[in-house]
Enzyme design. Sequence first.
Site, PDB file in Angstrom:
ATOM      1  N   GLN A  51      43.209  53.730  56.357  1.00  0.00           N
ATOM      2  CA  GLN A  51      44.545  53.363  55.874  1.00  0.00           C
ATOM      3  C   GLN A  51      45.660  54.245  56.438  1.00  0.00           C
ATOM      4  O   GLN A  51      46.821  53.858  56.405  1.00  0.00           O
ATOM      5  CB  GLN A  51      44.576  53.413  54.338  1.00  0.00           C
ATOM      6  CG  GLN A  51      43.718  52.334  53.706  1.00  0.00           C
ATOM      7  CD  GLN A  51      43.691  52.411  52.193  1.00  0.00           C
ATOM      8  OE1 GLN A  51      42.846  53.097  51.618  1.00  0.00           O
ATOM      9  NE2 GLN A  51      44.605  51.740  51.536  1.00  0.00           N
ATOM     10  N   HIS A 145      34.782  55.188  52.928  1.00  0.00           N
ATOM     11  CA  HIS A 145      35.810  54.505  52.127  1.00  0.00           C
ATOM     12  C   HIS A 145      36.030  53.117  52.742  1.00  0.00           C
ATOM     13  O   HIS A 145      36.891  52.941  53.621  1.00  0.00           O
ATOM     14  CB  HIS A 145      37.100  55.326  52.123  1.00  0.00           C
ATOM     15  CG  HIS A 145      38.112  54.883  51.109  1.00  0.00           C
ATOM     16  ND1 HIS A 145      38.666  55.720  50.161  1.00  0.00           N
ATOM     17  CD2 HIS A 145      38.687  53.684  50.883  1.00  0.00           C
ATOM     18  CE1 HIS A 145      39.525  55.061  49.413  1.00  0.00           C
ATOM     19  NE2 HIS A 145      39.560  53.809  49.827  1.00  0.00           N
ATOM     20  N   ASN A 189      33.187  55.231  48.341  1.00  0.00           N
ATOM     21  CA  ASN A 189      34.326  54.872  47.499  1.00  0.00           C
ATOM     22  C   ASN A 189      34.103  53.518  46.830  1.00  0.00           C
ATOM     23  O   ASN A 189      33.761  52.539  47.490  1.00  0.00           O
ATOM     24  CB  ASN A 189      35.606  54.799  48.337  1.00  0.00           C
ATOM     25  CG  ASN A 189      36.820  54.471  47.486  1.00  0.00           C
ATOM     26  OD1 ASN A 189      37.192  55.247  46.612  1.00  0.00           O
ATOM     27  ND2 ASN A 189      37.419  53.316  47.704  1.00  0.00           N
ATOM     28  N   GLU A 190      34.306  53.492  45.545  1.00  0.00           N
ATOM     29  CA  GLU A 190      34.250  52.244  44.769  1.00  0.00           C
ATOM     30  C   GLU A 190      33.009  51.420  45.090  1.00  0.00           C
ATOM     31  O   GLU A 190      33.076  50.290  45.574  1.00  0.00           O
ATOM     32  CB  GLU A 190      35.544  51.442  44.967  1.00  0.00           C
ATOM     33  CG  GLU A 190      36.752  52.229  44.480  1.00  0.00           C
ATOM     34  CD  GLU A 190      38.062  51.446  44.452  1.00  0.00           C
ATOM     35  OE1 GLU A 190      38.124  50.380  45.072  1.00  0.00           O
ATOM     36  OE2 GLU A 190      39.017  51.913  43.803  1.00  0.00           O
TER      37      GLU A 190
HETATM   38  C1  BGC Z   1      41.227  51.794  46.937  1.00  0.00           C
HETATM   39  C2  BGC Z   1      42.337  52.149  47.934  1.00  0.00           C
HETATM   40  C3  BGC Z   1      43.480  51.164  47.741  1.00  0.00           C
HETATM   41  C4  BGC Z   1      44.002  51.316  46.334  1.00  0.00           C
HETATM   42  C5  BGC Z   1      45.244  50.498  46.003  1.00  0.00           C
HETATM   43  C6  BGC Z   1      41.739  51.517  45.562  1.00  0.00           C
HETATM   44  O1  BGC Z   1      40.932  50.621  44.920  1.00  0.00           O
HETATM   45  O2  BGC Z   1      40.257  52.804  46.933  1.00  0.00           O
HETATM   46  O3  BGC Z   1      41.811  52.131  49.224  1.00  0.00           O
HETATM   47  O4  BGC Z   1      44.481  51.322  48.687  1.00  0.00           O
HETATM   48  O5  BGC Z   1      42.988  50.914  45.451  1.00  0.00           O
HETATM   49  O6  BGC Z   1      45.003  49.139  46.041  1.00  0.00           O
END
Ligand code: BGC
Length: 441
Positions: A51, A145, A189-190
């Site tokens: 990003q 990520h 991540n997530e």
């Molecule tokens: C993610 C980010 C994303 C942010 C805002 C999160 O769920 O990890 O990469 O930019 O949300 O949408």
Amino acid sequence: MKRRTFIASTAAGLSALALPNTLFAGKKPTTSQPFQFPKGFLWGAATAAHQVEGNNLNSDYWLLEQLPNSPFVEPSLDTCDHYHRYAEDIKLLAQTGLNCYRFSVEWARIEPEKGYFSRATLDHYRHVLLSCLEQGIKPVVTYQHFTCPIWFSAQGGWENPESIDLFARYCEKVTQHLGDLISLACTINELNFTAQLDAKNFVPIERRRAVMAAAAKSIGVKHFSAAPLGDPTAITNNILKAHHKGRNAIKSVRPQLPTGMTLTMVDFQAVPGGEQKLKQLRYEIEDKFLEAARDDDFIGVQAYTRELINENGFMPVKEGAEITQMGYEFWPNAIEPAIRRAAAVTGIPIYVTENGVGTADDKKRIEYIEGALRGIQRCLEDGLDVRSYIHWTLLDNFEWTNGYEPTFGLIAVDRKSFKRSVKPSANYLGEIARSNSLPAD
Ligand code: BGC
């Protein structure tokens, strides 16, 4: 502009909803004294490599962005050129008063070909880490990520059971090279993002398949799978195993490095009649993953909004509700119930690794941060072990399928000159960080 997002909700004409009183059960009157956070509390901002770095050419998302019928409204291209400007960005972060920086190292750069680990790229990330330490900033590193190397997705990505060993090998190499400088390690991540997207069916399965087929065709392979667009069951099964094996690989190199996963969480609220559905959805999207985190050193909690659930599932945003640039509700209280849920299911320390708001009005960001911090205050007052507030995000950046329109940053970035401008919200959060306390309400 036509908005495409993985997780946004659209406003629709619904009459006012009666919500049960228990929703606000955690709230207590705030005191007239400033609230002191625990010693060593981490105050930070987060980014993700794809990003902000720019030109992530070997990544699966770069390829998806370039497809003729891409789900991305625009490609990432140079984004913030953070790959070259990281020292300036870390300095700005430190100057605001924050004491930690969460960023991700990019698998697609570190292992651009299967089995080839780039020493030069690993050295680059060593410099980033050293830059943090020079500025007195604690580095929180995410190993993956969202983006993966093209070769990885071209062999089935997380759908392929080999992904488990491949991820563990990558974790081991990264930790061997960088582990001594990292304060906290987040594997993936997530981890539950694919499950969330699938449960919400925001991008219908046919569309997801069509995008994957187009990606495969563009590089002449049979099958391409990039989370969260591939087969959700296979991805979820393998990614959970990859997390555990990756975590063990990190700990085999540096046993003392606190390691965990991060999860995307939502303040789920049932309207009358939606209680059963809420339970079912919450299990599939959150609890299943929280249970799998019980042996970890910590859980990274990330929450942005709330979702109302009726007997059929997700409801559109309530009519008249304030919405963010993402199309979902402006809901500063999202993080408190997420922390409480994560603490109740896992029993392990909580790090807030992301929380923030897409808005062009920086005053709203300050309001959002204050609301979130009041919620964290209540959690701490109740004895929950919360150890950080890491805001999403440091810089206005590439917001995935939504491109550059949503602005989540504490610092604005001019898209042509790359000039950074610190917003008042950065100084607001930095002041709280410096004093390690939240002024009285
Ligand atoms: C993610 C980010 C994303 C942010 C805002 C999160 O769920 O990890 O990469 O930019 O949300 O949408």
